[in-house]
Structures are given as C-alpha cells and as structure tokens.
Enzyme design. Structure first.
Site, PDB file in Angstrom:
ATOM      1  N   HIS A 109      26.200  -0.544 -19.921  1.00  0.00           N
ATOM      2  CA  HIS A 109      25.656  -1.894 -20.008  1.00  0.00           C
ATOM      3  C   HIS A 109      26.754  -2.823 -20.507  1.00  0.00           C
ATOM      4  O   HIS A 109      27.686  -2.391 -21.198  1.00  0.00           O
ATOM      5  CB  HIS A 109      24.491  -1.932 -20.987  1.00  0.00           C
ATOM      6  CG  HIS A 109      23.263  -1.234 -20.507  1.00  0.00           C
ATOM      7  ND1 HIS A 109      22.023  -1.544 -21.000  1.00  0.00           N
ATOM      8  CD2 HIS A 109      23.078  -0.251 -19.598  1.00  0.00           C
ATOM      9  CE1 HIS A 109      21.116  -0.787 -20.416  1.00  0.00           C
ATOM     10  NE2 HIS A 109      21.743   0.014 -19.564  1.00  0.00           N
ATOM     11  N   GLU A 160      26.842  -4.933 -22.895  1.00  0.00           N
ATOM     12  CA  GLU A 160      26.997  -4.931 -24.348  1.00  0.00           C
ATOM     13  C   GLU A 160      27.753  -3.702 -24.831  1.00  0.00           C
ATOM     14  O   GLU A 160      28.619  -3.792 -25.707  1.00  0.00           O
ATOM     15  CB  GLU A 160      25.616  -4.959 -25.040  1.00  0.00           C
ATOM     16  CG  GLU A 160      24.759  -6.139 -24.659  1.00  0.00           C
ATOM     17  CD  GLU A 160      23.780  -5.840 -23.525  1.00  0.00           C
ATOM     18  OE1 GLU A 160      22.648  -6.348 -23.578  1.00  0.00           O
ATOM     19  OE2 GLU A 160      24.140  -5.106 -22.583  1.00  0.00           O
ATOM     20  N   CYS A 167      21.161  -0.966 -26.419  1.00  0.00           N
ATOM     21  CA  CYS A 167      22.189  -1.945 -26.762  1.00  0.00           C
ATOM     22  C   CYS A 167      21.897  -2.617 -28.093  1.00  0.00           C
ATOM     23  O   CYS A 167      22.811  -2.854 -28.892  1.00  0.00           O
ATOM     24  CB  CYS A 167      22.331  -2.974 -25.648  1.00  0.00           C
ATOM     25  SG  CYS A 167      22.978  -2.252 -24.123  1.00  0.00           S
TER      26      CYS A 167
END
Length: 158
Positions: free
Chosen positions: A53, A55, A86
């Site tokens: 992801h 993040e 995250c």
C-alpha cells in the site's frame, strides 16, 4: 498555497502513478522539517503483494532514509483514509500527524469504520486531519473505478 495543500498535491501525484499502472490510485508522502523524505503509491498488483500500500511503502522508505523505525517529527499525507494494516503501521512508526484527503466509508480505519489512531488502548497517539484536497482525492478514485468498470464491460462485449 498552504503547506497542507502543497503536500497533498504531491500525494496526488503518487496516486496518478498508481492510476497509470492500473493500481487503485492512492498516494502518500512523508514530510519532516517541511521537506518530503519519502513517497509511495499502491503497487499491490505490480508486486503481487497485499502489503504494498502507498502508506506502507512510504513508511519503509522514510525509515530507511532516517535509519530508524521511529518517525517522530514526521507527518504523512495520504489521498485515502488508511486501512487497518496501514493505520497500525502509522501508529507503530510513531508518526506525529496524519493528513487524509478522502475518507473510506468501507475500509477506513481512522474514523470511518474503526479508528486505530484513537484507540484508547494504544500507547502512542497520532493526530489526524481530514478533508485536505478532498474533492481531488475523491475524483481520482471515482474516475479510476468508472474506467475500470467500462473497460471490463468493453472486454465482455468483444
């Protein structure tokens, strides 16, 4: 232009990179002392890794750059409200503040569905502010999913 808008626009540039790769267009940047020290965009499809992801990528890059897992004094700007994974990484990395573009009513873990950042049992609290460049952050996601559905329909018709 306010710094919040400036840095969210940089996160949107990362989201555009994901969009061009047919990844869900989410982007993140981490800022320390008024300078971007790390960037990330979704790469789950490309890397065949569910942890890639925006993040998570930005956190890993910032940690490497600073030579520490604690990102005290750093702020993250992300175009979509983080998921539980995250949000947990944001708390564990000790980021000072999280700026969110659009909220995620289905999977968001920073207020929408649950709130990992505000969980009273956490030993570290991360400040948050949402609605930064919200319309632009929402629009890139809407455009992506419209295009994705249209292309799927077109493929079925052929």
């Amino acid at each position: 232009m306010e710094n919040k808008d400036k840095f969210m626009k940089e996160a949107l540039k990362e989201a555009e990179k994901a969009y061009k790769k047919l990844e869900v267009p989410i982007g993140a940047v981490i800022v320390k002392d008024g300078k971007i020290i790390a960037r990330g965009h979704n790469q789950k499809e490309e890397k065949k890794d569910p942890t890639m992801h925006a993040e998570m990528i930005a956190i890993k890059k910032a940690s490497k750059k600073l030579g520490a897992w604690r990102l005290n004094g750093c702020e993250m700007y992300v175009t979509l409200e983080p998921c539980p994974m995250c949000a947990g990484a944001i708390v564990n990395s000790r980021l000072d503040k999280l700026y969110i573009g659009a909220m995620d009513e289905k999977n968001g873990a920073c207020a929408s569905v649950t709130d990992v950042l505000e969980d009273y049992k956490q030993n570290y609290k991360v400040e948050k502010e949402d609605g930064i460049q919200q319309e632009k952050c929402e629009q890139i996601l809407k455009n992506f999913f419209i295009e994705l559905r249209t292309n799927k329909i077109n493929k079925k018709e052929k």
